[in-house]
Design an enzyme around this catalytic site. Structure first.
Site, PDB file in Angstrom:
ATOM      1  CG  HIS A 135      14.516  14.428  49.215  1.00 13.97           C
ATOM      2  ND1 HIS A 135      14.469  13.315  50.009  1.00 13.97           N
ATOM      3  CD2 HIS A 135      14.848  13.997  47.967  1.00 13.97           C
ATOM      4  CE1 HIS A 135      14.738  12.246  49.274  1.00 13.97           C
ATOM      5  NE2 HIS A 135      14.972  12.627  48.039  1.00 13.97           N
ATOM      6  CG  HIS A 209      19.527  12.212  47.145  1.00 17.50           C
ATOM      7  ND1 HIS A 209      19.709  11.756  45.857  1.00 17.50           N
ATOM      8  CD2 HIS A 209      18.211  12.012  47.424  1.00 17.50           C
ATOM      9  CE1 HIS A 209      18.562  11.331  45.366  1.00 17.50           C
ATOM     10  NE2 HIS A 209      17.633  11.471  46.301  1.00 17.50           N
ATOM     11  CD  GLU A 345      17.904   8.608  48.472  1.00 23.20           C
ATOM     12  OE1 GLU A 345      17.132   9.403  49.062  1.00 23.20           O
ATOM     13  OE2 GLU A 345      17.638   8.104  47.365  1.00 23.20           O
TER      14      GLU A 345
END
Length: 380
Positions: A135, A209, A345
Site C-alpha cells: 500500500h 481502502h 478495493e
C-alpha cells in the site's frame, strides 16, 4: 362566506404552489462544509469536509490521507446510519490503523520483496508487510496532507484532493501528480475518480481502502450477502503474493457469482487459498461485459436491508474480510474485532510490476492514469 376575487385566488394558489415547490427544491440541494480536524506532529493542520446530498446521506472526508471517516446509508425503515469503520478524531488515524477509509498509493496491494525492475532499472521499496511492500510504503498517500478544493454542482457535491509525490518518494520513480475527486449525488452514490500523470516511467495502482459494515457497526459482516461478477481469482502463496496463474472460482469457496453469505465459505481452511489468506484476502478478476464503468459487486445486510452496489472501470478487486482486525482498535462506540468490516478495493492485480503476464500498471510520461469507482447505497 365572502368569495375572494378570482385574480387574488389565483395569486394565493400560485404562492402556495411556489412555496411548496421551493421546499422540494431545497430538499434536493447538496451541501459541503468544512471544519478543523486536528494537527499533525509536524504542525500541519487537517480539515474535515462533510458532503450531504438532498436525501440526507452524508460522507465525511479528511484531507489527511483522503480518508473517508463516515458514510451513512439507509436501512429498510429509511433510517440513515454510519456504515464504515473509522474514528471521530484525527489522533487515532495518526497513531496507526489498518488503512481505514484511506486513499492508497502509489501502489495499492503488495509488491513481492519490495522490489521491481522497470526499463532495465532496479527499484527497491520499503518493506512494511512481512517480506513485502504494501500500500505505498511506510509513508504512503494515506499519511500525507492533500490539497483540497470543494466541488459544487446542481445535484452533485464533491471534494477534489491533489498531491504531488516526488521522484523516489518511498522508492518509486517519477514525480507523480495525483488528483482524486470524491462526488456525492442524489442517487445516494459516492464516486471516486483517480487521475495521475508522471514525468518519468513509474508504476501506479490507486484505490480506496474503506471497510464497510452494513449492520451499522453492530456486529461482524459474516451474514452479509456478497456477489462478485468474476470467474477467477489471483491465487497467492503463504506471503499473499500471486503465484502468477489464475484459478477458476467454480466449485470453490470463492464463487460469489450469485449472492452468497460470507460465512458460507470463509472458514473452509481445507482450501489452500482460504488458509493462505486467513479467509478472503484475494484479488478477483472481473468478468467485464462492457467497457467503462460496470457493476461488478453487490453487498446486502439481510437484517437491515442495506444494499450496496459497486461499479468500476478497473480490471479487478481485492475482496478483504478484515481477517487481521483483532479488537485492539475502537472507534464510534464499536470494537473493531476480526471480520468486523469488508473491503472491495478496486485495482489492478497485486505484484503486477513483477508479473509481466498481468495487466500493466506502468504509467509513462505523456499518458494519463484515470479510473473511476462508484459505491451506491439503497435498501431492499
Amino acid at each position: 362566506m365572502k368569495k375572494l376575487p378570482l385574480v387574488l385566488t389565483a395569486v394565493i394558489g400560485l404562492t402556495i404552489f411556489g412555496c411548496s415547490q421551493t421546499k422540494n427544491e431545497e430538499k434536493m440541494i447538496s451541501t459541503i462544509s468544512k471544519e478543523a480536524f486536528g494537527e499533525l506532529p509536524d504542525g500541519q493542520k487537517a480539515d474535515l469536509y462533510t458532503l450531504t446530498n438532498g436525501n440526507g446521506m452524508t460522507v465525511n472526508i479528511t484531507n489527511y490521507g483522503g480518508i473517508i471517516t463516515k458514510l451513512t446509508a439507509p436501512d429498510k425503515k429509511g433510517e440513515w446510519t454510519d456504515v464504515v469503520l473509522g474514528f471521530d478524531s484525527l489522533q487515532p488515524y495518526v497513531s496507526g490503523h489498518p488503512f481505514f477509509g484511506a486513499l492508497v498509493g502509489r501502489y495499492g496491494n503488495r509488491i513481492a520483496k519490495g522490489k521491481f525492475t522497470l526499463n532495465g532499472q532496479d527499484y527497491k521499496l520499503a518493506i512494511n508487510n512481512g517480506p513485502n511492500a504494501l500500500h505505498g510504503g511506510i509513508k504512503g498517500f494515506d499519511k500525507v496532507i492533500w490539497k483540497a478544493t470543494e466541488v459544487k454542482e446542481d445535484s452533485v457535491v464533491g471534494l477534489q484532493l491533489e498531491y504531488v509525490s516526488k521522484d523516489m518518494e518511498e522508492g518509486y520513480p517519477g514525480t507523480l501528480t495525483v488528483k482524486v475527486t470524491y462526488t456525492l449525488d442524489n442517487d445516494n452514490a459516492l464516486s471516486i475518480n483517480y487521475n495521475a500523470t508522471t514525468d518519468k516511467a513509474t508504476v501506479v495502482n490507486l484505490t480506496n481502502h474503506s471497510y464497510f459494515n452494513l449492520t451499522g457497526l453492530k456486529r461482524d459482516i459474516l451474514d452479509h450477502e456478497v456477489s462478485i461478477m468474476s470467474d477467477s481469482i489471483v491465487p497467492v502463496d503463504a506471503n499473499l503474493i500471486p503465484t502468477g496463474k489464475l484459478r477458476a472460482v467454480e466449485g470453490t469457496p470463492f464463487d460469489f457469482r450469485k449472492p452468497t453469505k460470507i460465512n458460507a465459505g470463509i472458514n473452509k481452511i481445507d482450501d489452500e487459498q482460504i488458509k493462505n489468506g486467513g479467509g478472503y484476502d484475494h484479488c478477483w478478476v472481473l468478468k467485464r461485459t462492457e467497457p467503462g464503468l460496470m457493476l461488478f459487486a453487490t453487498v446486502k445486510d439481510p437484517e437491515s436491508g442495506r444494499f450496496m452496489e459497486v461499479f468500476t472501470t478497473e480490471p479487478a478487486v481485492q475482496f478483504y474480510t478484515g481477517n487481521f482486525l483483532d479488537g485492539s482498535l475502537k472507534g464510534k462506540n464499536a470494537t473493531f474485532a476480526k471480520r468486523f468490516g469488508l473491503c472491495l478495493e478496486t485495482e489492478h492485480y497485486p505484484d503486477s510490476p513483477n508479473q509481466p503476464q498481468f495487466p500493466s500498471t506502468v504509467l509513462n510520461p505523456g499518458d494519463t492514469y484515470e479510473t473511476t469507482t462508484k459505491y451506491r447505497f439503497s435498501a431492499k
